[in-house]
Motif scaffolding. Structure first.
Motif, PDB file in Angstrom:
ATOM      1  N   LEU A  15      -6.722   8.014   3.618  1.00  0.00           N
ATOM      2  CA  LEU A  15      -7.790   7.290   4.305  1.00  0.00           C
ATOM      3  C   LEU A  15      -7.932   7.765   5.746  1.00  0.00           C
ATOM      4  N   TYR A  18       0.828  -1.200   0.000  1.00  0.00           N
ATOM      5  CA  TYR A  18       0.000   0.000   0.000  1.00  0.00           C
ATOM      6  C   TYR A  18       0.872   1.264   0.000  1.00  0.00           C
ATOM      7  N   ALA A  72     -14.425  -2.060  -1.172  1.00  0.00           N
ATOM      8  CA  ALA A  72     -14.882  -0.688  -0.964  1.00  0.00           C
ATOM      9  C   ALA A  72     -14.492  -0.251   0.445  1.00  0.00           C
ATOM     10  N   LEU A  73     -13.866   0.907   0.556  1.00  0.00           N
ATOM     11  CA  LEU A  73     -13.395   1.397   1.848  1.00  0.00           C
ATOM     12  C   LEU A  73     -14.240   2.541   2.391  1.00  0.00           C
ATOM     13  N   GLY A  98     -12.815  -0.620   5.403  1.00  0.00           N
ATOM     14  CA  GLY A  98     -12.096   0.625   5.619  1.00  0.00           C
ATOM     15  C   GLY A  98     -11.621   0.771   7.047  1.00  0.00           C
ATOM     16  N   LEU A 130      -7.941   7.781  -3.270  1.00  0.00           N
ATOM     17  CA  LEU A 130      -8.772   6.837  -2.521  1.00  0.00           C
ATOM     18  C   LEU A 130      -9.271   5.703  -3.413  1.00  0.00           C
ATOM     19  N   ALA A 131      -9.589   6.030  -4.666  1.00  0.00           N
ATOM     20  CA  ALA A 131     -10.035   4.998  -5.605  1.00  0.00           C
ATOM     21  C   ALA A 131      -8.919   3.998  -5.880  1.00  0.00           C
ATOM     22  N   GLU A 150      -8.627   1.678  -2.928  1.00  0.00           N
ATOM     23  CA  GLU A 150      -9.681   0.663  -2.939  1.00  0.00           C
ATOM     24  C   GLU A 150      -9.348  -0.453  -3.921  1.00  0.00           C
ATOM     25  N   ARG A 151      -8.743  -0.079  -5.054  1.00  0.00           N
ATOM     26  CA  ARG A 151      -8.343  -1.117  -6.009  1.00  0.00           C
ATOM     27  C   ARG A 151      -7.236  -1.983  -5.423  1.00  0.00           C
ATOM     28  N   THR A 172     -16.287   1.872   5.517  1.00  0.00           N
ATOM     29  CA  THR A 172     -16.935   0.557   5.568  1.00  0.00           C
ATOM     30  C   THR A 172     -16.187  -0.312   6.581  1.00  0.00           C
ATOM     31  N   ALA A 216      -6.803  -2.567  -2.259  1.00  0.00           N
ATOM     32  CA  ALA A 216      -7.382  -3.370  -1.183  1.00  0.00           C
ATOM     33  C   ALA A 216      -8.347  -4.427  -1.708  1.00  0.00           C
TER      34      ALA A 216
END
Length: 303
Positions: A10, A2, A47-48, A62, A37-38, A41-42, A59, A44
């Motif tokens: 985040l 990450y 959806a965060l 998240g 952020l997008a 999310e990819r 979420t 991870a």
């Protein structure tokens, strides 16, 4: 793996409660932060965030990543402090001398980057119009100083134990009032074409004026100075009002307080070099680091 920047994004959204407020806190635009952020999310694969009319909330995925993100960022901050102490960059003071133009155009991004990387070091900025910054470094008033020299001009020798490192080399260019005939074409303008035009210039003893006037005389365009001013900002303001034309460094011409026309000159051998002057006989990790930031940001030709 990450990206720490995205993990910090985040955390910021979690604390601010919305992407908009987080973007303001981090200095991003909202679209740029949303893009980060997008991507997170990819990475991870989940959806965060859930957007709603009052902002955004994390979420379950998240929240799980948030806890780990804080640990990662805390560890990285601790590593930064330990490395700074190892390099002698934890605590202390860095004093920087600068002339007005460089203080406005070059120093802010470098100082901001240095402050972010080494917040424990106190910063001080003092004003010295060249060549007074050189004497200030020699006297120990500041750790380093931004100064300038012009071409053509006779180089001035540096005091013992000082060295000069170029940061930015730029041409001198013509500035006129907006819509002036001399600035209407894109090709380089021969110096001889400036004959007969009223010139606005700096003080007679200053190297840029001496060099410009010598070049004009050599090109057969004896200068007719109608106004002498103490600095380039006022030169550009008077030019913008239509009082005359001027020859100034390109960074000055591209960031004037008042609108001006700009045109390159032929030959392009009128130049200004902005340099950082520092001592060579005493170790100073903070000054070395700051000079590296200046080289990385501005070690190029403006043209």
């Amino acid at each position: 793996m990450y990206d720490p920047t995205r993990l910090a994004a985040l955390v910021a959204v979690s604390e601010a409660g919305s992407i908009t407020r987080a973007a303001e806190r981090l200095g991003y635009t909202v679209p740029a932060l949303s893009q980060q952020l997008a991507k997170l999310e990819r990475e991870a694969g989940a959806a965060l965030l859930v957007r709603h009319h009052r902002g955004a909330r994390l979420t379950g995925a998240g929240e799980l990543l948030l806890a780990r993100a804080r640990r990662v960022l805390d560890e990285m901050e601790q590593a930064r402090h330990e490395l700074s102490r190892l390099a002698g960059l934890c605590g202390g003071r860095l004093s920087v001398g600068t002339f007005t133009g460089a203080g406005i155009q070059l120093l802010p991004p470098a100082l901001t980057a240095f402050r972010r990387a080494h917040p424990d070091i106190d910063l001080a900025v003092r004003g010295y119009e060249p060549p007074l910054g050189v004497a200030a470094v020699a006297a120990g008033e500041v750790d380093l100083a931004l100064t300038h020299t012009y071409e053509p001009a006779d180089p001035a020798p540096l005091p013992a134990a000082l060295t000069s490192e170029p940061v930015l080399i730029e041409e001198l260019v013509l500035v006129t009032s907006p819509g002036h005939a001399l600035a209407s074409a894109s090709a380089r303008l021969p110096l001889s074409e400036l004959a007969g035009h009223p010139l606005i210039s700096v003080a007679p003893a200053q190297p840029p004026r001496q060099g410009v006037e010598s070049a004009l005389v050599a090109a057969g365009a004896t200068p007719s100075v109608v106004v002498e001013t103490p600095n380039y900002a006022l030169v550009c303001a008077l030019v913008s009002s239509g009082l005359g034309i001027a020859v100034v460094p390109e960074t000055v011409a591209r960031t004037p307080a008042a609108p001006v026309g700009v045109r390159l000159l032929e030959p392009g051998n009128l130049r200004r070099t902005i340099s950082v002057v520092h001592r060579t006989d005493e170790p100073h990790p903070a000054a070395d680091t700051f000079r590296a930031l200046l080289r990385g940001a501005f070690g190029r030709s403006a043209g």
